[in-house]
Design a protein around this motif. Structure first.
Motif, PDB file in Angstrom:
ATOM      1  N   PHE A 130      13.835   2.352   0.261  1.00 45.99           N
ATOM      2  CA  PHE A 130      14.781   1.389   0.831  1.00 45.99           C
ATOM      3  C   PHE A 130      15.222   1.838   2.226  1.00 45.99           C
ATOM      4  O   PHE A 130      15.373   1.019   3.140  1.00 45.99           O
ATOM      5  N   PHE A 131      15.407   3.128   2.382  1.00 45.94           N
ATOM      6  CA  PHE A 131      15.878   3.660   3.665  1.00 45.94           C
ATOM      7  C   PHE A 131      14.728   4.068   4.592  1.00 45.94           C
ATOM      8  O   PHE A 131      14.807   3.876   5.804  1.00 45.94           O
ATOM      9  N   VAL A 132      13.662   4.612   4.003  1.00 47.61           N
ATOM     10  CA  VAL A 132      12.596   5.187   4.824  1.00 47.61           C
ATOM     11  C   VAL A 132      11.552   4.155   5.227  1.00 47.61           C
ATOM     12  O   VAL A 132      10.979   4.234   6.323  1.00 47.61           O
ATOM     13  N   GLY A 133      11.300   3.170   4.354  1.00 46.69           N
ATOM     14  CA  GLY A 133      10.206   2.228   4.577  1.00 46.69           C
ATOM     15  C   GLY A 133      10.216   1.528   5.929  1.00 46.69           C
ATOM     16  O   GLY A 133       9.227   1.604   6.683  1.00 46.69           O
ATOM     17  N   PRO A 134      11.301   0.838   6.307  1.00 47.83           N
ATOM     18  CA  PRO A 134      11.319   0.151   7.601  1.00 47.83           C
ATOM     19  C   PRO A 134      11.138   1.112   8.783  1.00 47.83           C
ATOM     20  O   PRO A 134      10.495   0.758   9.775  1.00 47.83           O
ATOM     21  N   TRP A 135      11.698   2.311   8.663  1.00 48.22           N
ATOM     22  CA  TRP A 135      11.530   3.310   9.725  1.00 48.22           C
ATOM     23  C   TRP A 135      10.065   3.705   9.876  1.00 48.22           C
ATOM     24  O   TRP A 135       9.557   3.852  10.986  1.00 48.22           O
ATOM     25  N   VAL A 136       9.361   3.869   8.746  1.00 42.44           N
ATOM     26  CA  VAL A 136       7.939   4.227   8.781  1.00 42.44           C
ATOM     27  C   VAL A 136       7.138   3.149   9.506  1.00 42.44           C
ATOM     28  O   VAL A 136       6.283   3.451  10.361  1.00 42.44           O
ATOM     29  N   LEU A 137       7.409   1.882   9.178  1.00 44.16           N
ATOM     30  CA  LEU A 137       6.695   0.789   9.847  1.00 44.16           C
ATOM     31  C   LEU A 137       6.969   0.779  11.344  1.00 44.16           C
ATOM     32  O   LEU A 137       6.060   0.607  12.162  1.00 44.16           O
ATOM     33  N   ARG A 138       8.218   0.972  11.701  1.00 45.87           N
ATOM     34  CA  ARG A 138       8.612   0.876  13.113  1.00 45.87           C
ATOM     35  C   ARG A 138       8.045   2.027  13.940  1.00 45.87           C
ATOM     36  O   ARG A 138       7.563   1.825  15.059  1.00 45.87           O
ATOM     37  N   VAL A 139       8.091   3.249  13.387  1.00 42.47           N
ATOM     38  CA  VAL A 139       7.717   4.434  14.157  1.00 42.47           C
ATOM     39  C   VAL A 139       6.220   4.738  14.070  1.00 42.47           C
ATOM     40  O   VAL A 139       5.572   5.022  15.089  1.00 42.47           O
ATOM     41  N   GLY A 163      13.985  -3.122   4.164  1.00 42.15           N
ATOM     42  CA  GLY A 163      14.238  -2.098   3.160  1.00 42.15           C
ATOM     43  C   GLY A 163      14.232  -2.669   1.756  1.00 42.15           C
ATOM     44  O   GLY A 163      13.747  -2.026   0.814  1.00 42.15           O
ATOM     45  N   ALA A 164      14.780  -3.870   1.589  1.00 42.00           N
ATOM     46  CA  ALA A 164      14.788  -4.510   0.268  1.00 42.00           C
ATOM     47  C   ALA A 164      13.367  -4.791  -0.206  1.00 42.00           C
ATOM     48  O   ALA A 164      13.051  -4.652  -1.399  1.00 42.00           O
ATOM     49  N   THR A 165      12.497  -5.187   0.712  1.00 42.56           N
ATOM     50  CA  THR A 165      11.091  -5.418   0.355  1.00 42.56           C
ATOM     51  C   THR A 165      10.444  -4.135  -0.121  1.00 42.56           C
ATOM     52  O   THR A 165       9.740  -4.109  -1.146  1.00 42.56           O
ATOM     53  N   PHE A 166      10.682  -3.042   0.598  1.00 47.97           N
ATOM     54  CA  PHE A 166      10.108  -1.756   0.198  1.00 47.97           C
ATOM     55  C   PHE A 166      10.625  -1.314  -1.171  1.00 47.97           C
ATOM     56  O   PHE A 166       9.855  -0.859  -2.027  1.00 47.97           O
ATOM     57  N   ALA A 167      11.932  -1.444  -1.410  1.00 53.68           N
ATOM     58  CA  ALA A 167      12.501  -1.041  -2.695  1.00 53.68           C
ATOM     59  C   ALA A 167      11.954  -1.908  -3.829  1.00 53.68           C
ATOM     60  O   ALA A 167      11.590  -1.403  -4.906  1.00 53.68           O
ATOM     61  N   GLY A 168      11.900  -3.226  -3.596  1.00 54.21           N
ATOM     62  CA  GLY A 168      11.396  -4.133  -4.622  1.00 54.21           C
ATOM     63  C   GLY A 168       9.946  -3.875  -4.968  1.00 54.21           C
ATOM     64  O   GLY A 168       9.560  -3.883  -6.145  1.00 54.21           O
ATOM     65  N   LEU A 169       9.124  -3.615  -3.952  1.00 53.61           N
ATOM     66  CA  LEU A 169       7.709  -3.358  -4.202  1.00 53.61           C
ATOM     67  C   LEU A 169       7.493  -2.003  -4.885  1.00 53.61           C
ATOM     68  O   LEU A 169       6.553  -1.845  -5.673  1.00 53.61           O
ATOM     69  N   ALA A 204      11.960   4.180  -5.255  1.00 54.21           N
ATOM     70  CA  ALA A 204      12.532   2.923  -4.765  1.00 54.21           C
ATOM     71  C   ALA A 204      13.750   3.179  -3.897  1.00 54.21           C
ATOM     72  O   ALA A 204      13.909   2.571  -2.822  1.00 54.21           O
ATOM     73  N   ALA A 205      14.643   4.072  -4.344  1.00 51.21           N
ATOM     74  CA  ALA A 205      15.828   4.406  -3.543  1.00 51.21           C
ATOM     75  C   ALA A 205      15.429   5.020  -2.207  1.00 51.21           C
ATOM     76  O   ALA A 205      16.009   4.712  -1.161  1.00 51.21           O
ATOM     77  N   LEU A 206      14.413   5.870  -2.232  1.00 51.80           N
ATOM     78  CA  LEU A 206      13.959   6.517  -1.006  1.00 51.80           C
ATOM     79  C   LEU A 206      13.332   5.510  -0.039  1.00 51.80           C
ATOM     80  O   LEU A 206      13.638   5.508   1.168  1.00 51.80           O
ATOM     81  N   SER A 260       0.820  -1.206   0.000  1.00 50.95           N
ATOM     82  CA  SER A 260       0.000   0.000   0.000  1.00 50.95           C
ATOM     83  C   SER A 260       0.855   1.258   0.000  1.00 50.95           C
ATOM     84  O   SER A 260       0.598   2.208  -0.763  1.00 50.95           O
ATOM     85  N   LEU A 261       1.900   1.280   0.817  1.00 51.44           N
ATOM     86  CA  LEU A 261       2.734   2.479   0.941  1.00 51.44           C
ATOM     87  C   LEU A 261       3.555   2.749  -0.317  1.00 51.44           C
ATOM     88  O   LEU A 261       3.774   3.902  -0.693  1.00 51.44           O
ATOM     89  N   THR A 262       4.018   1.705  -0.974  1.00 53.54           N
ATOM     90  CA  THR A 262       4.925   1.894  -2.102  1.00 53.54           C
ATOM     91  C   THR A 262       4.210   2.214  -3.405  1.00 53.54           C
ATOM     92  O   THR A 262       4.763   2.903  -4.272  1.00 53.54           O
ATOM     93  N   ARG A 263       2.989   1.750  -3.573  1.00 53.30           N
ATOM     94  CA  ARG A 263       2.312   2.018  -4.842  1.00 53.30           C
ATOM     95  C   ARG A 263       1.485   3.293  -4.813  1.00 53.30           C
ATOM     96  O   ARG A 263       1.192   3.864  -5.864  1.00 53.30           O
TER      97      ARG A 263
END
Length: 424
Positions: free
Chosen positions: A325-334, A344-350, A321-323, A274-277
């Protein structure tokens, strides 16, 4: 939204810069609303590190907008039919009108809701066992309301009523967010959050009755009679069902193909989708009516008209995708909860996987514009089938999902391009 004093029309589209801004604001409202709803749901439904209720909500969210996706096809065909009727009326004021599109939209939506209900003994226990049978009723009512909402959007874009188009999208998104917030504050739990998502589809009524332009949209006619319009809508709805499998309902396909996946990983993967698309797909979907109108005015050079937006989509996807990779896991955690898992790889790939999805959406819109409905259907059906089968590969859940969302839409878009070349 009213035009600014210096608004200028975009060449060949009949859409001013002010109105383009209005649609961008509307699509941004939808994206922000979706993001906040998932955050609020996670905060209110995750209990003591158990993401089970939140995972159920995300599956319901995907199911609801998946079945909504079935009737999405009515918007594109309504746009084409109403626009063509208005053009014919301009050329010859004595032209006879076709079917009233709202009457046809109500019939098609009600029939679709009935079929979904009849199939509920199969999908209900597999997807929303903890919310049966209420979800069946919610989905059926929501489908009828949303079908009329899509008919409204299609008629508005066909009549170039872009301010109404924009305001309705904003109202729909904000009311859904407001109702979900209310349900969370009251503490109604999973069922309350699910009900709130459905009730928001009532908002289109608020723009219908009070205004002269609203009544004009309500009275819009197609350029063809009942039989031809229903036939075209059914073809478009068949395609939009395939579209929904890839865009909105894909988490339900994940749930069906991975019934025993750990709740935290399932919830994390669905949330990451949802977040990546959203940054790519929500604006693109909002502008489909605009795109159809533009392609109708450039039928002699469709491939050239497609080239620029396709290049922009690829560039945007790479940056996002580059963004992510770094921001995605932080968004989920916080913003969500540590029990919801995605790397991060999952976020970039999606995020990269959202690019082919945007490409097939755009190529599909072009095929609708040239009335190549069979090619439109074939492309989306093949893409949905391919992606579903790829979910059965023996890899981890994130890898399977990325592969499925990358390859399926690319194959479908190739079919669309072939159809466009033949139509040309």
């Amino acid at each position: 939204m009213p035009d600014g004093p210096e608004a200028q029309p975009d060449e060949g589209i009949g859409l001013s810069r002010g109105r383009t801004t209005g649609i961008l604001v509307a699509s941004a409202s939808a994206a922000v609303s979706t993001l906040l709803i998932t955050i609020i749901a996670a905060r209110s439904l995750v209990r003591d590190g158990d993401a089970g209720s939140y995972a159920s909500f995300m599956v319901f969210w995907a199911l609801l907008f998946g079945v909504y996706g079935i009737v999405n096809g009515m918007q594109n065909e309504t746009t084409r039919a109403v626009n063509s009727h208005e053009s014919a009326l301009t050329a010859d004021p004595s032209s006879r009108p076709g079917v009233p599109v709202f009457r046809a939209g109500l019939v098609l939506s009600a029939c679709t809701a009935l079929m979904v209900c009849l199939a509920s003994p199969w999908w209900g226990p597999r997807l929303v066992d903890d919310s049966m049978p209420h979800v069946i009723y919610l989905v059926a009512v929501g489908l009828i309301l949303y079908g009329l909402y899509q008919t409204w959007l299609g008629a508005a874009s066909g009549l170039n009523e872009w301010p109404k188009f924009s305001w309705l999208m904003i109202l729909d998104a904000m009311s859904r967010l407001g109702l979900v917030i209310t349900a969370a504050v009251i503490g109604t739990g999973l069922l309350g959050a699910e009900t709130a998502c459905v009730l928001a589809s009532l908002t289109w009524i608020l723009l219908l009755a009070p205004t002269r332009r609203g009544r004009r949209i309500l009275g819009a006619h197609a350029d063809v009679g009942w039989g031809r319009f229903v036939h075209n809508c059914l073809l478009s709805m068949l395609s939009s069902t395939s579209t929904a499998i890839l865009i909105t309902a894909f988490p339900t396909i994940i749930k069906l193909t991975s019934p025993h996946e750990e709740a935290g990983l399932l919830a994390g993967t669905i949330t990451a989708i949802s977040l990546t698309r959203s940054p790519i797909m929500i604006p693109l979907q909002a502008f489909q009516g605009v795109a159809i109108t533009a392609f109708l005015n450039h039928q002699g050079s469709l491939m050239k008209a497609l080239a620029r937006p396709l290049m922009l989509i690829v560039a945007l996807g790479a940056v996002c995708a580059a963004l992510m990779f770094f921001v995605g896991p932080w968004v989920l955690r916080v913003l969500y909860d540590p029990s919801i898992i995605a790397t991060g790889a999952t976020f970039a790939g999606l995020t990269l996987a959202a690019v082919p999805l945007a490409v097939i959406t755009l190529t599909g819109t072009a095929t609708v514009a040239v009335s190549a409905h069979a090619w439109f259907s074939a492309g989306w059906l093949l893409a949905a089938l391919t992606s579903t089968l790829l979910l059965l590969l023996p890899f981890t859940l994130p890898v399977r999902v990325c592969i499925a969302l990358l390859l399926g839409p690319l194959i479908g878009a190739s079919v669309h391009l072939l159809g466009l070349r033949r139509a040309a």
